[in-house]
Design an enzyme around this catalytic site. Sequence first.
Site, PDB file in Angstrom:
ATOM      1  N   ASP A 261       5.262   3.609  -0.391  1.00 15.90           N
ATOM      2  CA  ASP A 261       5.929   2.632   0.474  1.00 15.90           C
ATOM      3  C   ASP A 261       6.572   1.613  -0.456  1.00 15.90           C
ATOM      4  O   ASP A 261       5.897   0.783  -1.049  1.00 15.90           O
ATOM      5  CB  ASP A 261       4.892   1.969   1.392  1.00 15.90           C
ATOM      6  CG  ASP A 261       5.499   0.862   2.261  1.00 15.90           C
ATOM      7  OD1 ASP A 261       6.706   0.573   2.133  1.00 15.90           O
ATOM      8  OD2 ASP A 261       4.738   0.283   3.065  1.00 15.90           O
TER       9      ASP A 261
ATOM     10  N   LYS B 108      14.072  -5.832   3.436  1.00 16.77           N
ATOM     11  CA  LYS B 108      13.603  -6.689   2.348  1.00 16.77           C
ATOM     12  C   LYS B 108      14.679  -6.812   1.280  1.00 16.77           C
ATOM     13  O   LYS B 108      15.097  -7.886   0.916  1.00 16.77           O
ATOM     14  CB  LYS B 108      12.320  -6.141   1.723  1.00 16.77           C
ATOM     15  CG  LYS B 108      10.981  -6.339   2.461  1.00 16.77           C
ATOM     16  CD  LYS B 108      10.999  -6.293   3.928  1.00 16.77           C
ATOM     17  CE  LYS B 108       9.738  -6.643   4.665  1.00 16.77           C
ATOM     18  NZ  LYS B 108       8.666  -5.692   4.664  1.00 16.77           N
TER      19      LYS B 108
ATOM     20  N   TRP C 237      -0.710  -3.975   3.470  1.00 14.85           N
ATOM     21  CA  TRP C 237       0.182  -2.888   3.875  1.00 14.85           C
ATOM     22  C   TRP C 237      -0.428  -1.527   3.640  1.00 14.85           C
ATOM     23  O   TRP C 237      -0.321  -0.630   4.475  1.00 14.85           O
ATOM     24  CB  TRP C 237       1.562  -3.023   3.224  1.00 14.85           C
ATOM     25  CG  TRP C 237       2.357  -4.126   3.841  1.00 14.85           C
ATOM     26  CD1 TRP C 237       2.809  -5.256   3.222  1.00 14.85           C
ATOM     27  CD2 TRP C 237       2.761  -4.240   5.216  1.00 14.85           C
ATOM     28  NE1 TRP C 237       3.469  -6.050   4.126  1.00 14.85           N
ATOM     29  CE2 TRP C 237       3.451  -5.462   5.362  1.00 14.85           C
ATOM     30  CE3 TRP C 237       2.601  -3.444   6.341  1.00 14.85           C
ATOM     31  CZ2 TRP C 237       3.990  -5.897   6.574  1.00 14.85           C
ATOM     32  CZ3 TRP C 237       3.130  -3.864   7.556  1.00 14.85           C
ATOM     33  CH2 TRP C 237       3.817  -5.089   7.654  1.00 14.85           C
TER      34      TRP C 237
END
Length: 360
Positions: free
Chosen positions: A172, A196, A102
């Site tokens: 993030d 999530k 990511w």
Amino acid sequence: MTRVFNFSPGPATLPESVLRQAADEMVDWHGSGMSVMEMSHRGKEFMAIHAETESNLRELMGIPASYKVLFMQGGAIGENAIVPMNLIGRTGMADYVNTGEWSKKSLKEAKNYGTVSIAASGEAGNFTAIPRQSEWKLQANASYVHICSNETIGGVEYHWTPETGAVPLVADMSSNILSRPVDVAKYGLIYAGAQKNMGPSGLTVVIVRDDLIGHALPITPSAFNYKTQADADSMYNTPPTYAIYIAGLVLKYVKERGGLPAMEEHNRAKAKVLYDYLDQSSFFSNPVAREDRSLMNVPFKLKDESLDDTFLKGAQDRGMIQLKGHRAVGGMRASIYNAMPIEGVRALVQYMKEFEAQHG
Ligand SMILES: *Cc1c(COP(=O)(O)O)cnc(C)c1O
């Protein structure tokens, strides 16, 4: 009706009580004669939902008054561009810490908007550890330092907060927001896709310090300009109303369960069950450095990968789904966000024990 134990990395399992309440309110929200989906985003009913969702998020995370909370769209991948478009213009450069799939995506996207420097990378160690801050090379004139607080694919997580001095820290937090208390004041900006740990997909939460708003590059689309959105209370364009409503129900659920300290305790207990088993197993293994292990996403491998499909099929037969690892790392991955009950993790470990006894 049987609910499965859903170990999906995202969109992920939600609290059953939230889904039931949403079902009850689906056709007629609180006597309004409408579904939340059908409401004007500027009507008094939805404005109340929006305001309550924001205030619960502020309360749970202890967000200081000098930060705006924006409800945006485009996901964390959208933010990979939106963050530099809004922040990099101050000096034209930014530092990124590369801890896996990511953060790699984030820094690659940011290069379209300015000069990106890699302050540290875990790549040499195959992203199985977070580089210690003593190894970071930070630039004093960076517009910000970007980290991914939990690498959803590789399963490494920061259990400490980097010190970046006067340079704003940007994180993030898509896959670990709301999983434990965070000192928001140590960050300049936090962003997270909701799917999530916070609700359904379609909503991106951005928590941004006031002084970082208003520096967008001229090319920034209005809908992705933090200033436009902050000035319009996230209603410059139609926000993802239903996703905000569900996130609001999730936040109430988290509050009722004791807030983020209680979530952390619950998440630590769950992760311990799984890691303790992995550590004594000679059949299953997790490659991540112990101090950097994620409490949310636990990748693991079988000693004999030709048994992967058999393992997945057996899990499915027992009502445990979405355990296949990401193609970038292979093997298995159990995502055990807030809404995963400890019973789900115990059932998984019980199955792993039986599988090991049979195939190990
Ligand atoms: C899931 C995830 C993303 C991608 O989010 P999208 O909503 O698909 O844009 C980005 N970063 C992290 C850490 C994630 O877990």
